[in-house]
Scaffold this motif. Sequence first.
Motif, PDB file in Angstrom:
ATOM      1  N   ALA A   1       0.826  -1.210   0.000  1.00 21.01           N
ATOM      2  CA  ALA A   1       0.000   0.000   0.000  1.00 21.01           C
ATOM      3  C   ALA A   1       0.861   1.261   0.000  1.00 21.01           C
ATOM      4  CB  ALA A   1      -0.940  -0.001   1.199  1.00 21.01           C
ATOM      5  N   VAL A   2       2.002   1.198   0.670  1.00 23.41           N
ATOM      6  CA  VAL A   2       2.917   2.348   0.682  1.00 23.41           C
ATOM      7  C   VAL A   2       3.450   2.605  -0.729  1.00 23.41           C
ATOM      8  CG1 VAL A   2       5.081   3.264   1.591  1.00 23.41           C
ATOM      9  CG2 VAL A   2       3.548   1.964   3.089  1.00 23.41           C
ATOM     10  N   ASP A   3       3.853   1.543  -1.423  1.00 25.11           N
ATOM     11  CA  ASP A   3       4.357   1.689  -2.794  1.00 25.11           C
ATOM     12  C   ASP A   3       3.259   2.172  -3.734  1.00 25.11           C
ATOM     13  OD1 ASP A   3       6.898   0.745  -2.066  1.00 25.11           O
ATOM     14  OD2 ASP A   3       6.289  -1.337  -2.324  1.00 25.11           O
ATOM     15  N   PHE A   4       2.050   1.667  -3.541  1.00 22.74           N
ATOM     16  CA  PHE A   4       0.934   2.059  -4.407  1.00 22.74           C
ATOM     17  C   PHE A   4       0.585   3.532  -4.196  1.00 22.74           C
ATOM     18  CE2 PHE A   4      -3.532   1.202  -6.062  1.00 22.74           C
ATOM     19  CZ  PHE A   4      -3.110   0.864  -7.336  1.00 22.74           C
ATOM     20  N   ALA A   5       0.597   3.969  -2.934  1.00 17.66           N
ATOM     21  CA  ALA A   5       0.333   5.380  -2.641  1.00 17.66           C
ATOM     22  C   ALA A   5       1.415   6.268  -3.240  1.00 17.66           C
ATOM     23  CB  ALA A   5       0.237   5.596  -1.142  1.00 17.66           C
ATOM     24  N   ASP A   6       2.672   5.866  -3.121  1.00 15.50           N
ATOM     25  CA  ASP A   6       3.767   6.630  -3.722  1.00 15.50           C
ATOM     26  C   ASP A   6       3.576   6.740  -5.231  1.00 15.50           C
ATOM     27  OD1 ASP A   6       5.055   7.111  -1.341  1.00 15.50           O
ATOM     28  OD2 ASP A   6       6.559   5.540  -1.581  1.00 15.50           O
ATOM     29  N   LEU A   7       3.217   5.637  -5.852  1.00 14.80           N
ATOM     30  CA  LEU A   7       3.016   5.602  -7.297  1.00 14.80           C
ATOM     31  C   LEU A   7       1.945   6.609  -7.719  1.00 14.80           C
ATOM     32  CD1 LEU A   7       2.679   2.384  -9.404  1.00 14.80           C
ATOM     33  CD2 LEU A   7       0.829   4.036  -9.458  1.00 14.80           C
ATOM     34  N   ILE A   8       0.824   6.623  -7.004  1.00 14.45           N
ATOM     35  CA  ILE A   8      -0.257   7.557  -7.334  1.00 14.45           C
ATOM     36  C   ILE A   8       0.176   8.992  -7.074  1.00 14.45           C
ATOM     37  CG2 ILE A   8      -2.612   8.258  -6.762  1.00 14.45           C
ATOM     38  CD1 ILE A   8      -3.120   5.300  -5.954  1.00 14.45           C
ATOM     39  N   TYR A   9       0.755   9.226  -5.920  1.00 15.37           N
ATOM     40  CA  TYR A   9       1.176  10.570  -5.523  1.00 15.37           C
ATOM     41  C   TYR A   9       2.199  11.132  -6.512  1.00 15.37           C
ATOM     42  CZ  TYR A   9       2.566  14.353  -2.329  1.00 15.37           C
ATOM     43  OH  TYR A   9       2.815  15.568  -1.757  1.00 15.37           O
ATOM     44  N   ASN A  10       3.073  10.273  -7.001  1.00 16.19           N
ATOM     45  CA  ASN A  10       4.168  10.704  -7.877  1.00 16.19           C
ATOM     46  C   ASN A  10       3.798  10.716  -9.356  1.00 16.19           C
ATOM     47  OD1 ASN A  10       5.740  10.946  -5.581  1.00 16.19           O
ATOM     48  ND2 ASN A  10       6.695   8.939  -5.821  1.00 16.19           N
ATOM     49  N   GLY A  11       2.527  10.523  -9.673  1.00 15.02           N
ATOM     50  CA  GLY A  11       2.066  10.684 -11.044  1.00 15.02           C
ATOM     51  C   GLY A  11       2.315   9.514 -11.971  1.00 15.02           C
ATOM     52  N   LYS A  12       2.629   8.346 -11.418  1.00 20.02           N
ATOM     53  CA  LYS A  12       2.970   7.199 -12.263  1.00 20.02           C
ATOM     54  C   LYS A  12       1.812   6.217 -12.412  1.00 20.02           C
ATOM     55  CE  LYS A  12       7.978   7.311 -11.528  1.00 20.02           C
ATOM     56  NZ  LYS A  12       9.171   6.516 -11.163  1.00 20.02           N
ATOM     57  N   TRP A  13       0.612   6.749 -12.619  1.00 21.95           N
ATOM     58  CA  TRP A  13      -0.544   5.860 -12.700  1.00 21.95           C
ATOM     59  C   TRP A  13      -0.498   4.995 -13.955  1.00 21.95           C
ATOM     60  CZ3 TRP A  13      -3.734   3.685  -9.597  1.00 21.95           C
ATOM     61  CH2 TRP A  13      -4.820   2.984 -10.123  1.00 21.95           C
ATOM     62  N   TYR A  14      -0.189   5.579 -15.087  1.00 23.83           N
ATOM     63  CA  TYR A  14      -0.218   4.827 -16.345  1.00 23.83           C
ATOM     64  C   TYR A  14       1.121   4.123 -16.565  1.00 23.83           C
ATOM     65  CZ  TYR A  14      -4.452   7.549 -17.053  1.00 23.83           C
ATOM     66  OH  TYR A  14      -5.699   8.123 -16.900  1.00 23.83           O
ATOM     67  N   THR A  15       1.382   3.122 -15.724  1.00 24.94           N
ATOM     68  CA  THR A  15       2.644   2.391 -15.781  1.00 24.94           C
ATOM     69  C   THR A  15       2.400   0.897 -15.577  1.00 24.94           C
ATOM     70  OG1 THR A  15       3.008   2.632 -13.382  1.00 24.94           O
ATOM     71  CG2 THR A  15       3.934   4.348 -14.813  1.00 24.94           C
ATOM     72  N   PRO A  16       3.331   0.059 -16.016  1.00 23.50           N
ATOM     73  CA  PRO A  16       3.198  -1.379 -15.779  1.00 23.50           C
ATOM     74  C   PRO A  16       3.135  -1.735 -14.290  1.00 23.50           C
ATOM     75  CG  PRO A  16       4.849  -0.973 -17.476  1.00 23.50           C
ATOM     76  CD  PRO A  16       4.485   0.368 -16.894  1.00 23.50           C
ATOM     77  N   LEU A  17       3.852  -0.998 -13.449  1.00 21.85           N
ATOM     78  CA  LEU A  17       3.825  -1.293 -12.016  1.00 21.85           C
ATOM     79  C   LEU A  17       2.422  -1.106 -11.456  1.00 21.85           C
ATOM     80  CD1 LEU A  17       5.164  -2.007  -9.351  1.00 21.85           C
ATOM     81  CD2 LEU A  17       5.831   0.401  -9.105  1.00 21.85           C
ATOM     82  N   GLN A  18       1.750  -0.044 -11.875  1.00 24.03           N
ATOM     83  CA  GLN A  18       0.373   0.159 -11.417  1.00 24.03           C
ATOM     84  C   GLN A  18      -0.506  -1.011 -11.804  1.00 24.03           C
ATOM     85  OE1 GLN A  18      -3.498   0.311 -12.379  1.00 24.03           O
ATOM     86  NE2 GLN A  18      -2.409   1.389 -13.991  1.00 24.03           N
ATOM     87  N   GLU A  19      -0.360  -1.489 -13.028  1.00 24.43           N
ATOM     88  CA  GLU A  19      -1.187  -2.606 -13.484  1.00 24.43           C
ATOM     89  C   GLU A  19      -0.924  -3.855 -12.655  1.00 24.43           C
ATOM     90  OE1 GLU A  19      -0.365  -2.995 -17.618  1.00 24.43           O
ATOM     91  OE2 GLU A  19      -1.253  -1.052 -18.152  1.00 24.43           O
ATOM     92  N   ALA A  20       0.339  -4.097 -12.326  1.00 25.03           N
ATOM     93  CA  ALA A  20       0.689  -5.275 -11.534  1.00 25.03           C
ATOM     94  C   ALA A  20       0.158  -5.166 -10.108  1.00 25.03           C
ATOM     95  CB  ALA A  20       2.211  -5.450 -11.517  1.00 25.03           C
ATOM     96  N   LEU A  21       0.301  -3.999  -9.495  1.00 25.00           N
ATOM     97  CA  LEU A  21      -0.183  -3.821  -8.133  1.00 25.00           C
ATOM     98  C   LEU A  21      -1.701  -3.849  -8.069  1.00 25.00           C
ATOM     99  CD1 LEU A  21       2.268  -1.080  -6.803  1.00 25.00           C
ATOM    100  CD2 LEU A  21       2.242  -3.507  -6.224  1.00 25.00           C
ATOM    101  N   THR A  22      -2.350  -3.291  -9.080  1.00 27.73           N
ATOM    102  CA  THR A  22      -3.811  -3.342  -9.124  1.00 27.73           C
ATOM    103  C   THR A  22      -4.299  -4.779  -9.233  1.00 27.73           C
ATOM    104  OG1 THR A  22      -4.017  -1.118 -10.066  1.00 27.73           O
ATOM    105  CG2 THR A  22      -5.854  -2.630 -10.431  1.00 27.73           C
ATOM    106  N   ALA A  23      -3.604  -5.595 -10.017  1.00 25.66           N
ATOM    107  CA  ALA A  23      -3.963  -7.009 -10.135  1.00 25.66           C
ATOM    108  C   ALA A  23      -3.838  -7.711  -8.781  1.00 25.66           C
ATOM    109  CB  ALA A  23      -3.082  -7.693 -11.174  1.00 25.66           C
ATOM    110  N   PHE A  24      -2.794  -7.384  -8.033  1.00 23.38           N
ATOM    111  CA  PHE A  24      -2.643  -7.957  -6.694  1.00 23.38           C
ATOM    112  C   PHE A  24      -3.795  -7.516  -5.794  1.00 23.38           C
ATOM    113  CE2 PHE A  24      -1.423  -7.544  -2.282  1.00 23.38           C
ATOM    114  CZ  PHE A  24      -0.934  -8.810  -1.988  1.00 23.38           C
ATOM    115  N   ALA A  25      -4.118  -6.212  -5.835  1.00 18.95           N
ATOM    116  CA  ALA A  25      -5.202  -5.703  -4.991  1.00 18.95           C
ATOM    117  C   ALA A  25      -6.517  -6.388  -5.310  1.00 18.95           C
ATOM    118  CB  ALA A  25      -5.325  -4.186  -5.158  1.00 18.95           C
ATOM    119  N   ASP A  26      -6.788  -6.605  -6.597  1.00 16.36           N
ATOM    120  CA  ASP A  26      -8.024  -7.302  -6.993  1.00 16.36           C
ATOM    121  C   ASP A  26      -8.063  -8.715  -6.418  1.00 16.36           C
ATOM    122  OD1 ASP A  26      -9.023  -5.141  -8.392  1.00 16.36           O
ATOM    123  OD2 ASP A  26      -8.243  -5.812 -10.327  1.00 16.36           O
ATOM    124  N   GLU A  27      -6.952  -9.425  -6.535  1.00 15.73           N
ATOM    125  CA  GLU A  27      -6.902 -10.805  -6.030  1.00 15.73           C
ATOM    126  C   GLU A  27      -7.023 -10.832  -4.504  1.00 15.73           C
ATOM    127  OE1 GLU A  27      -6.701 -14.940  -6.114  1.00 15.73           O
ATOM    128  OE2 GLU A  27      -7.033 -13.493  -7.745  1.00 15.73           O
TER     129      GLU A  27
END
Length: 406
Positions: free
Chosen positions: A311-337
């Motif tokens: 969650a800390v990494d995901f928050a950093d990613l959003i805060y730092n403007g990196k939403w449209y990235t492969p990391l976001q897609e991977a973390l979102t997949a984890f959150a869904d599961e």
Amino acid sequence: MKKENIKKIVLAYSGGLDTSIIIPWLKENYNNPEIIAVSGDVGQGDELEGLEEKAIKTGAAKLIVADLVDEMVDGIIIPALKMGAKYEKYLLGTAFARPVIGKKLAEIALAEGADAICHGATGKGNDQVRFELAIKRFAPDMPIIAPWREWNIKSRDEEIDYAEAHHVPLRISRETNYSKDKNLWHLSHEGLDLEDPANEPQYDKPGFLEMSVSPMRAPDAPEYVSVDFEAGAPTAFNGKKMKASDIIRKLNEAGGKNGIGITDIVENRLVGMKDRGIYETPGGSILYFAHEQLEMITVDKDTLHVKQKLAVDFADLIYNGKWYTPLQEALTAFADEANKYVTGTVKLKLYKGNIIPAGTTSPYSLYSEKLVTFGESDYDQAQAAGFINLWGLPVKVQALRELGRL
């Protein structure tokens, strides 16, 4: 690209102080280009009223209002909710909206054949990064104009001077000149007396709080609300099914009148400086709290603890403007599961700024009263001795080594 070659500009336009003066400034400094103002409707409500007339009167060719509420809620807020993403206690209100606005700016600029995109974010803040990373993702070759990194204006007072000199109408005065950002999820306040962390926020000052009331002015009686979730996403408010954005609206109303979700934070900006802000997030605060309550009984320990770390990494990613990235897609997949079994109903009591649990149920609960009860149960307590012997074996071996008995 040379200024004289820029004939058409798409401008991110909110109608606030910055973007209000940017239109005449662009006209003066970029050889009178055609300006297409674009406002992303992210749930800011009455701030959109009269915006078209104002934009055109100050020099825009037209205003395009893009409805981005559900894209922001379903596409960004719900994944963040599932992950429990918070940036230093900040529920990411401004950061949630910027990616979808930046994407829409890029799409409109390409469709309109624009020569550049312009935004009003300052060179000190996070939004310049969020806007521009989204634009680079969807229009990688598009030039970007950021007046705060070009012009000689040094302060919001000087912006007001410029607006008055160019007859640009403003909704603020020098005394109420807070820097504010509003969307469905939150309202932020920065500037003026808030720039000194020693100053107590004037919550009762007229016009300061907009989504909430001070907890001291909240009703003396508590209010009960319930939220239903399916696989981590909210699906109903007080038993009535509705889309997630409408649930947030209902929770904003309930939370706001009960003084919920007002936070005073000094946060670490991406650009390296600390910044003090007051945030109103009534519905979001309730929704995060409710989701956490349901997770407690439906998510296993190992998954929950890993998710809390991510969650800390995901928050950093959003805060730092990196939403449209492969990391976001991977973390979102984890959150869904991880949220596969986060289904059920959470009842809460709202009272003078407090969110109080009032009961949680789920068909997928891992909580067993038969196991945990202090009364008679099927659990064989004698088995704990063997478990402790094995669990504590490394500790015992270390002690024996120190005693010279290995």
